[in-house]
Design a protein around this motif. Structure first.
Motif, PDB file in Angstrom:
ATOM      1  N   ALA A  47       0.327   9.357   4.607  1.00  0.00           N
ATOM      2  CA  ALA A  47      -0.643  10.235   3.941  1.00  0.00           C
ATOM      3  C   ALA A  47      -0.243  11.702   4.078  1.00  0.00           C
ATOM      4  O   ALA A  47      -0.403  12.499   3.141  1.00  0.00           O
ATOM      5  CB  ALA A  47      -2.041  10.004   4.513  1.00  0.00           C
ATOM      6  N   ARG A  69       2.689   7.136  -6.624  1.00  0.00           N
ATOM      7  CA  ARG A  69       1.657   8.094  -7.058  1.00  0.00           C
ATOM      8  C   ARG A  69       2.053   9.525  -6.701  1.00  0.00           C
ATOM      9  O   ARG A  69       1.818  10.472  -7.450  1.00  0.00           O
ATOM     10  CB  ARG A  69       0.333   7.704  -6.388  1.00  0.00           C
ATOM     11  CG  ARG A  69      -0.803   8.660  -6.560  1.00  0.00           C
ATOM     12  CD  ARG A  69      -2.085   8.146  -5.892  1.00  0.00           C
ATOM     13  NE  ARG A  69      -1.963   7.918  -4.454  1.00  0.00           N
ATOM     14  CZ  ARG A  69      -1.997   8.862  -3.520  1.00  0.00           C
ATOM     15  NH1 ARG A  69      -2.123  10.128  -3.874  1.00  0.00           N
ATOM     16  NH2 ARG A  69      -1.893   8.570  -2.242  1.00  0.00           N
ATOM     17  N   ALA A  70       2.707   9.687  -5.526  1.00  0.00           N
ATOM     18  CA  ALA A  70       3.012  11.028  -5.033  1.00  0.00           C
ATOM     19  C   ALA A  70       4.289  11.620  -5.623  1.00  0.00           C
ATOM     20  O   ALA A  70       4.549  12.808  -5.454  1.00  0.00           O
ATOM     21  CB  ALA A  70       3.132  10.983  -3.512  1.00  0.00           C
ATOM     22  N   ARG A  87       2.864   1.991  -3.286  1.00  0.00           N
ATOM     23  CA  ARG A  87       1.958   2.512  -4.338  1.00  0.00           C
ATOM     24  C   ARG A  87       1.674   3.990  -4.110  1.00  0.00           C
ATOM     25  O   ARG A  87       1.640   4.787  -5.042  1.00  0.00           O
ATOM     26  CB  ARG A  87       0.638   1.742  -4.320  1.00  0.00           C
ATOM     27  CG  ARG A  87       0.742   0.381  -4.982  1.00  0.00           C
ATOM     28  CD  ARG A  87      -0.656  -0.194  -5.108  1.00  0.00           C
ATOM     29  NE  ARG A  87      -0.646  -1.424  -5.857  1.00  0.00           N
ATOM     30  CZ  ARG A  87      -1.312  -2.512  -5.498  1.00  0.00           C
ATOM     31  NH1 ARG A  87      -2.064  -2.520  -4.410  1.00  0.00           N
ATOM     32  NH2 ARG A  87      -1.262  -3.595  -6.243  1.00  0.00           N
ATOM     33  N   ASN A  88       1.429   4.348  -2.845  1.00  0.00           N
ATOM     34  CA  ASN A  88       1.183   5.757  -2.532  1.00  0.00           C
ATOM     35  C   ASN A  88       2.387   6.613  -2.862  1.00  0.00           C
ATOM     36  O   ASN A  88       2.259   7.732  -3.367  1.00  0.00           O
ATOM     37  CB  ASN A  88       0.839   5.918  -1.042  1.00  0.00           C
ATOM     38  CG  ASN A  88      -0.612   5.593  -0.784  1.00  0.00           C
ATOM     39  OD1 ASN A  88      -1.480   5.925  -1.586  1.00  0.00           O
ATOM     40  ND2 ASN A  88      -0.888   4.916   0.313  1.00  0.00           N
ATOM     41  N   ASP A 131       0.847  -1.210   0.000  1.00  0.00           N
ATOM     42  CA  ASP A 131       0.000   0.000   0.000  1.00  0.00           C
ATOM     43  C   ASP A 131       0.874   1.250   0.000  1.00  0.00           C
ATOM     44  O   ASP A 131       0.625   2.226  -0.712  1.00  0.00           O
ATOM     45  CB  ASP A 131      -0.879   0.058   1.262  1.00  0.00           C
ATOM     46  CG  ASP A 131      -1.982  -0.988   1.254  1.00  0.00           C
ATOM     47  OD1 ASP A 131      -2.185  -1.625   0.196  1.00  0.00           O
ATOM     48  OD2 ASP A 131      -2.634  -1.175   2.307  1.00  0.00           O
ATOM     49  N   THR A 139       2.483  11.963   1.401  1.00  0.00           N
ATOM     50  CA  THR A 139       2.111  11.747  -0.007  1.00  0.00           C
ATOM     51  C   THR A 139       0.947  12.640  -0.438  1.00  0.00           C
ATOM     52  O   THR A 139       0.843  12.979  -1.617  1.00  0.00           O
ATOM     53  CB  THR A 139       1.746  10.271  -0.266  1.00  0.00           C
ATOM     54  OG1 THR A 139       0.672   9.891   0.598  1.00  0.00           O
ATOM     55  CG2 THR A 139       2.936   9.354  -0.021  1.00  0.00           C
ATOM     56  N   ASP A 140       0.066  12.985   0.487  1.00  0.00           N
ATOM     57  CA  ASP A 140      -1.104  13.786   0.103  1.00  0.00           C
ATOM     58  C   ASP A 140      -1.068  15.191   0.681  1.00  0.00           C
ATOM     59  O   ASP A 140      -1.980  15.975   0.443  1.00  0.00           O
ATOM     60  CB  ASP A 140      -2.378  13.040   0.495  1.00  0.00           C
ATOM     61  CG  ASP A 140      -2.474  11.727  -0.263  1.00  0.00           C
ATOM     62  OD1 ASP A 140      -2.957  11.750  -1.405  1.00  0.00           O
ATOM     63  OD2 ASP A 140      -1.983  10.698   0.246  1.00  0.00           O
ATOM     64  N   ARG A 165       0.167   4.728   8.655  1.00  0.00           N
ATOM     65  CA  ARG A 165      -0.609   5.124   7.468  1.00  0.00           C
ATOM     66  C   ARG A 165      -0.874   6.628   7.476  1.00  0.00           C
ATOM     67  O   ARG A 165      -0.850   7.283   6.434  1.00  0.00           O
ATOM     68  CB  ARG A 165      -1.928   4.343   7.414  1.00  0.00           C
ATOM     69  CG  ARG A 165      -1.713   2.880   7.068  1.00  0.00           C
ATOM     70  CD  ARG A 165      -3.027   2.114   7.002  1.00  0.00           C
ATOM     71  NE  ARG A 165      -2.750   0.681   6.941  1.00  0.00           N
ATOM     72  CZ  ARG A 165      -2.508   0.002   5.823  1.00  0.00           C
ATOM     73  NH1 ARG A 165      -2.526   0.600   4.663  1.00  0.00           N
ATOM     74  NH2 ARG A 165      -2.249  -1.287   5.858  1.00  0.00           N
TER      75      ARG A 165
END
Ligand SMILES: Cc1cc2nc3c(=O)[nH]c(=O)nc-3n(C[C@H](O)[C@H](O)[C@H](O)COP(=O)(O)O)c2cc1C
Length: 436
Positions: free
Chosen positions: A404, A47-48, A43-44, A40, A407-408, A400
């Motif tokens: 986040a 993407r980031a 992958r994040n 997980d 990455t977000d 997690r």
């Protein structure tokens, strides 16, 4: 104010228990051993816009502090953990572009074994594997491999030099055009293009050739974290990327300049050697919330103190239970383990007592606290001073929520400033690493 040139992010990780005490309680504390948590995560990161995920490793259950594994197993930082090398396969299968770096020790592998494994990984990752070359730093690891003690620090680097020579020869034992798969002649591979290496050296012997064909990158991306003069030379000569934790912007700049100078002295283009500095940003929606979070982090004094003691015991094999913890670090302390880290920590501690210093110590080159935009601006400013190349997000143990936030939160803020990649322009890790 103008922006720095784009830079890179990597993640410092391992295949160990994620944060289980201070994060949102989930099932990850027990289920991480199936690797899905890290799938997980990677992958994040891809993407980031992270360039790579690096997986550290060590080869023992530390029991140096007070002669017992209690503190280590209480906090579970260095043990238990899984071997990162086979995990690379599963992380790569779940992604397309991101580089994946696994740690393996030149002191305990044999060059043929390592060359074959990383060639295999380079194939199955389609050219996205990196090898973090370490020489190990613990007698306990040596004892797991039948030795009484670790070879001396500089001797380990001498062994590592010869080790790299052998692995390079093995990776080159298949010419790029050796595989023919020619139906007309009936030859799968051209025997004239597959060579023995016949290495007979001071530490290793290997006949070769490898029995794996040449891999997409030929040689995996070489990552190294040498800090001592001997380690810096090794890295400047061999590595594509370096990891380090110098203190502050001046320390980062001095380290990078020194490595680039050393790389040039080995006849290399310094731009081929990318340096990554460890950071541990504390991010929240607003600066004020981030400051509160940061204070809460430091307020866990006893927890931080124990984790640092366990960390020192693990990587330096220094038993602080023998010292007065309410006095400064002894002047004559030395280690056969991570020498440069000991020096760094000595500087960070200054005149503080061991307890004071360790309870407020975070593994980082810069203190970064704020909203995503604030921290992005701080990184921008730091990079303008340092001159390149990237940061390695530490954030151990991982959660997690923390992933986040990076990455977000942080990554989009960096992308808005044009500082972080939004796509990968090349198929292989090394090409992406050298693309700017
Ligand atoms: C960011 C970072 C990651 C590291 N990862 C590992 C690792 O996974 N395994 C290991 O044995 N050593 C690791 N090390 C230690 C280095 O390989 C090296 O031994 C250390 O930086 C001290 O350098 P020196 O040996 O040249 O004094 C790491 C060091 C740093 C700074």
């Amino acid at each position: 104010m103008s922006s720095a040139d784009p830079f890179r992010l990597g993640w410092f990780g391992n295949i160990a228990s994620p944060e289980w005490k201070n994060a949102f309680p989930g099932n990850d504390a027990r289920q991480w051993t199936d690797g899905r948590f890290y799938v997980d995560m990677v992958r994040n990161m891809e993407r980031a816009g992270f360039d790579f995920m690096m997986l550290e490793d060590s080869l023992m259950v530390p029991d140096v502090y007070a002669g017992t594994a209690e503190l280590e197993l209480k906090h579970a930082r260095y043990a238990p953990k899984l071997d990162p090398v086979p995990i690379v396969s599963m992380l790569a299968y779940a992604t397309e572009h991101i580089g994946i770096v696994a740690t393996a020790s030149t002191t305990f592998y044999h060059p043929f074994h390592l060359a074959r494994q990383f060639s295999t990984l380079d194939h199955v990752t389609r050219g996205r594997v990196g090898w973090n070359v370490v020489t190990s730093s613990e007698d306990r690891a040596a004892q797991n491999y039948g030795l009484d003690a670790l070879p001396e620090h500089d001797l380990r680097y001498e062994m590592a030099e010869e080790f790299m020579e052998v692995t390079d020869a093995l990776w080159n034992s298949w010419d790029a055009d050796a595989v023919l798969a020619d139906r007309e002649t009936g030859y799968y591979a051209d025997f004239r293009k597959v060579h023995t290496v016949d290495h007979v050296g001071k530490f290793y012997r290997s006949r070769g050739p490898l029995n794996t064909p040449r891999s997409p990158q030929g040689r995996p991306v070489i990552c190294q974290a040498g800090g001592s003069p001997r380690g810096r030379d090794f890295a400047a000569k061999n590595a594509d990327m370096l990891l380090n934790i110098p203190n502050g912007i001046d320390g980062m700049k001095a380290y990078r300049d020194d490595i680039r100078r050393r790389a040039a002295s080995f006849g290399r283009d310094p731009d081929e050697v990318k340096t990554f500095f460890v950071i541990y940003p504390i991010i929240a929606a607003t600066d004020e919330e981030a400051r509160a979070k940061n204070e809460a982090w430091y307020a866990r004094e006893q927890h931080n103190f124990e984790v640092q003691l366990a960390h020192f015991a693990a990587t330096m094999e220094i038993d602080f239970s023998k010292f007065d913890l309410d006095a400064p670090i002894p002047e004559d302390l030395s280690t056969n383990g991570h020498q440069s880290q000991l020096e760094n920590w000595r500087k960070q501690l200054g005149g503080k007592t061991i307890r004071e210093g360790m309870s407020r110590m975070r593994v980082q080159s810069l203190e970064l606290v704020g909203s995503p935009d604030t921290v992005a601006a701080q990184l921008d400013e730091a990079m303008q001073e340092v001159g390149g190349d990237g940061f390695l997000v530490y954030g151990q143990p991982i959660s997690r929520e923390y992933v986040a936030e990076m990455t977000d939160g942080l990554c989009p803020a960096l992308q808005r400033r044009g500082l972080l990649r939004t796509e990968f322009s090349h198929p292989t890790f090394r090409e992406n690493l050298r693309s700017f």
